[in-house]
Design a protein around this motif. Structure first.
Motif, PDB file in Angstrom:
ATOM      1  N   ASP A 194       7.986  -8.985 -18.553  1.00  0.00           N
ATOM      2  CA  ASP A 194       9.322  -8.781 -18.011  1.00  0.00           C
ATOM      3  C   ASP A 194       9.359  -9.011 -16.506  1.00  0.00           C
ATOM      4  O   ASP A 194      10.388  -9.392 -15.962  1.00  0.00           O
ATOM      5  CB  ASP A 194       9.798  -7.357 -18.314  1.00  0.00           C
ATOM      6  N   TYR A 195       8.246  -8.746 -15.837  1.00  0.00           N
ATOM      7  CA  TYR A 195       8.131  -8.923 -14.388  1.00  0.00           C
ATOM      8  C   TYR A 195       6.883  -9.743 -14.087  1.00  0.00           C
ATOM      9  O   TYR A 195       5.861  -9.605 -14.767  1.00  0.00           O
ATOM     10  CB  TYR A 195       7.965  -7.575 -13.669  1.00  0.00           C
ATOM     11  N   ALA A 228       5.797   0.539 -13.769  1.00  0.00           N
ATOM     12  CA  ALA A 228       5.581   1.813 -13.084  1.00  0.00           C
ATOM     13  C   ALA A 228       4.202   1.859 -12.420  1.00  0.00           C
ATOM     14  O   ALA A 228       3.988   2.625 -11.479  1.00  0.00           O
ATOM     15  CB  ALA A 228       5.746   2.978 -14.052  1.00  0.00           C
ATOM     16  N   ALA A 229       3.271   1.031 -12.877  1.00  0.00           N
ATOM     17  CA  ALA A 229       1.918   0.973 -12.310  1.00  0.00           C
ATOM     18  C   ALA A 229       1.816  -0.019 -11.157  1.00  0.00           C
ATOM     19  O   ALA A 229       0.732  -0.242 -10.624  1.00  0.00           O
ATOM     20  CB  ALA A 229       0.915   0.603 -13.399  1.00  0.00           C
ATOM     21  N   GLU A 259       9.102  -0.379 -18.532  1.00  0.00           N
ATOM     22  CA  GLU A 259       8.485   0.871 -18.983  1.00  0.00           C
ATOM     23  C   GLU A 259       8.705   1.158 -20.463  1.00  0.00           C
ATOM     24  O   GLU A 259       7.844   1.722 -21.131  1.00  0.00           O
ATOM     25  CB  GLU A 259       8.996   2.039 -18.154  1.00  0.00           C
ATOM     26  N   ASN A 260       9.856   0.750 -20.995  1.00  0.00           N
ATOM     27  CA  ASN A 260      10.168   1.052 -22.400  1.00  0.00           C
ATOM     28  C   ASN A 260       9.755  -0.072 -23.354  1.00  0.00           C
ATOM     29  O   ASN A 260      10.062  -0.012 -24.533  1.00  0.00           O
ATOM     30  CB  ASN A 260      11.654   1.353 -22.558  1.00  0.00           C
ATOM     31  N   HIS A 261       9.050  -1.081 -22.866  1.00  0.00           N
ATOM     32  CA  HIS A 261       8.624  -2.199 -23.715  1.00  0.00           C
ATOM     33  C   HIS A 261       7.557  -1.704 -24.696  1.00  0.00           C
ATOM     34  O   HIS A 261       6.669  -0.941 -24.330  1.00  0.00           O
ATOM     35  CB  HIS A 261       8.055  -3.320 -22.838  1.00  0.00           C
ATOM     36  N   PRO A 262       7.628  -2.131 -25.968  1.00  0.00           N
ATOM     37  CA  PRO A 262       6.664  -1.664 -26.972  1.00  0.00           C
ATOM     38  C   PRO A 262       5.209  -2.005 -26.644  1.00  0.00           C
ATOM     39  O   PRO A 262       4.305  -1.283 -27.044  1.00  0.00           O
ATOM     40  CB  PRO A 262       7.092  -2.366 -28.270  1.00  0.00           C
TER      41      PRO A 262
END
Length: 105
Positions: free
Chosen positions: A36-37, A67-68, A55-58
């Protein structure tokens, strides 16, 4: 908007003028398309690319989630280096008119 490999991305962070499309295009690999990024950081005049998931990606893990990002910068990048973050634009949702950057804890 950035178009590469039939995908569209948006530049959300450009720290210390780290964004350079020509170098990015030359370094881009199809492996990065799944993320995604994409974060690009500069060290010793070389661009390094790394992918992160939302963050919510499976498929997101503790280390592969956006977030990391700050941990990645602190542990693997030169202190104070130039970097950029681009985000994949989801075809189902229109891109926001303005983006101030990726919020990282």
């Amino acid at each position: 908007m950035i178009h590469i490999a039939n995908k569209t991305y948006e530049l959300v962070t450009d720290h210390k003028n780290g964004w350079n499309f020509e170098v990015f295009r030359d370094r881009f690999s199809e492996v990065l398309e799944r993320y995604d990024y994409i974060v690009g950081d500069w060290g010793y005049s070389q661009l390094r690319l790394r992918g992160f998931f939302k963050e919510n990606h499976p498929k997101a893990t503790k280390d592969s989630s956006i977030a990391a990002f700050q941990d990645y910068m602190n542990e693997y990048c030169n202190f104070g280096c130039a970097y950029f973050i681009i985000e994949k634009v989801n075809a189902k949702q229109p891109a926001p008119a303005e983006t101030s950057g990726v919020s990282v804890p």
